[in-house]
Design an enzyme around this catalytic site. Sequence first.
Site, PDB file in Angstrom:
ATOM      1  N   TYR A   1       6.698 -11.759   4.215  1.00 23.04           N
ATOM      2  CA  TYR A   1       5.561 -11.122   3.547  1.00 23.04           C
ATOM      3  C   TYR A   1       5.102 -12.030   2.403  1.00 23.04           C
ATOM      4  O   TYR A   1       5.722 -12.059   1.344  1.00 23.04           O
ATOM      5  CB  TYR A   1       6.048  -9.771   3.021  1.00 23.04           C
TER       6      TYR A   1
ATOM      7  N   LYS B   1       3.238 -12.933   7.496  1.00 22.00           N
ATOM      8  CA  LYS B   1       2.036 -12.230   7.038  1.00 22.00           C
ATOM      9  C   LYS B   1       1.412 -13.098   5.964  1.00 22.00           C
ATOM     10  O   LYS B   1       1.957 -13.223   4.866  1.00 22.00           O
ATOM     11  CB  LYS B   1       2.456 -10.871   6.470  1.00 22.00           C
TER      12      LYS B   1
ATOM     13  N   THR C   1       0.827  -1.200   0.000  1.00 23.58           N
ATOM     14  CA  THR C   1       0.000   0.000   0.000  1.00 23.58           C
ATOM     15  C   THR C   1       0.866   1.257   0.000  1.00 23.58           C
ATOM     16  O   THR C   1       0.434   2.316  -0.449  1.00 23.58           O
ATOM     17  CB  THR C   1      -0.913  -0.021   1.249  1.00 23.58           C
TER      18      THR C   1
END
Lengths: 307, 307
Positions: free
Chosen positions: B141, B169, B54
Amino acid sequence: MTHPTSPFRALFTGLSAFPLTPIRDEEVDEAAYAGLIERLVAAGVDSITALGSTGSYVYLSTGERARVAQLTVDHAAGTPVFVGVGALRTREVLANVRAAEAAGAQGLLLAPVSYHPLTEDDVFELFRTVTSATDLPIVVYDNPGTTHFTFTTDLYARLAELDGVASIKIPGLPLSPREFAAHVEAIRAATGNQVSIGISGDALGAAGLNAGCDAWYTAVGGTLPAPMLAITRAAVNGEAERASELSADLQPLWDLFAEFGGSLRVTAAIAEHLELVAAPSLPLPILGLTDSQKRRVAEVVETLNLH
Amino acid sequence: MTHPTSPFRALFTGLSAFPLTPIRDEEVDEAAYAGLIERLVAAGVDSITALGSTGSYVYLSTGERARVAQLTVDHAAGTPVFVGVGALRTREVLANVRAAEAAGAQGLLLAPVSYHPLTEDDVFELFRTVTSATDLPIVVYDNPGTTHFTFTTDLYARLAELDGVASIKIPGLPLSPREFAAHVEAIRAATGNQVSIGISGDALGAAGLNAGCDAWYTAVGGTLPAPMLAITRAAVNGEAERASELSADLQPLWDLFAEFGGSLRVTAAIAEHLELVAAPSLPLPILGLTDSQKRRVAEVVETLNLH
């Protein structure tokens, strides 16, 4: 109907060889790279595309890319040079365009590299921006396996209307000869026959040329130009069956590409085996093939007498 | 059994907010960015992860990323800051690690960003290299929608054994509550219960927390922290039904994410509508939503009273 891009189209025909950009101790091995370019010139390739996927373009800094573009032109001895300018951000693409122009490139290769998935409008606007910023002709680089963007024939048509778009590099498809020819014909019709169409996907080079493609944008041909030129010349001279036979002779090589996840790692292993580049030659985190995989590549190189 | 990463695990719990990195005239809008960080601090988020997907990390230069890392810590007022260090090339990752350390980050987020598809060994070696190069704890990630790398539970287990890997994550999955809990439990078992497990995929945040995840790595929570904190607090306090209800209240927002291809463009439009950032705020070639799409986002923001 005339079109501003038409004069460029002939430039994008025949065999365009995509050299590796050898990495040594995390830096570009400039001497080895110059040797690869001189080898392509000696083989008589129709053009050289520096900094394609095989040339690890997205892994290099803007400065490294400018340097590789210049090295290519300096060692190409007049062979036309195209330079890959794709990057995740439009700002970087434009910096790469300026560097390619300064180096004396005759064309640009532009892929819609993505991280967040791109929309068709994002991609059209990227190409519009770049064609507006340069007079160099552009090859649209359709490589969904790496960019994760899928072009539609409709988008091909929109892009072909941009002044400067001169060729489309289409991915290889597992089609029958008749289906492949129809696919190429459909793209040709949609683009008003104004752009050259080039095939990529080395195992399908002969099939693509036989199906009517104007060019073969070949990764392995950047390291093994001679056998790929033989295929190209046969196809261009209308000897479709001969082109297919020559490609079939290389089936053990195509099998390695399929087994080892594409052409990059295998092509690097070939270049290392032929001592054209020092091992390891790929940018980390790409480790390249394992030792046992490299031995299998060496066996195929020796069996097929590739050099 | 003790493990060197255990002391870090508590850091990676609760809500970690992923702010946008607003781009204005192709540069980072530092004033707007500082405002976003201060807003997260005021809302009371548990941590801030700068330069996540993001935060457009892969689109920024190494220098821009160092500056954003520093801005985050400078405005975080003691809230723990994690910094995304992923890049296509290991060399760049290590440069980003050094910058994050220098900025005073308390953790790193590392995604296996790819162009040429990566092997499991490539990815393991990348994480081994980075954990060897820093004392900061690392969040693995796993975001196959952008990195195009798919982790296996076996690879999670190998990575969890590396000193420094403190959290994973995981992507949101369309599972039933029971299946989701079993999935989290399987990862926990495979990783020896040594790492925190965080859910991403905003629409599935409540489901992930209710399934036993320790953290919610939330994109939209970087712009709308208050409603996402309410969900997180309910789930963490064992009020699973309340968390699900609060998330269900936001269904019109989740529907926009699904319709408009993910959270990035919608979150940017929300931040623009709330005048937290100037429009357009995304890096080209990403155009962001169209005007009519932005009007629909604005309607949902007003209807749900998001702020």
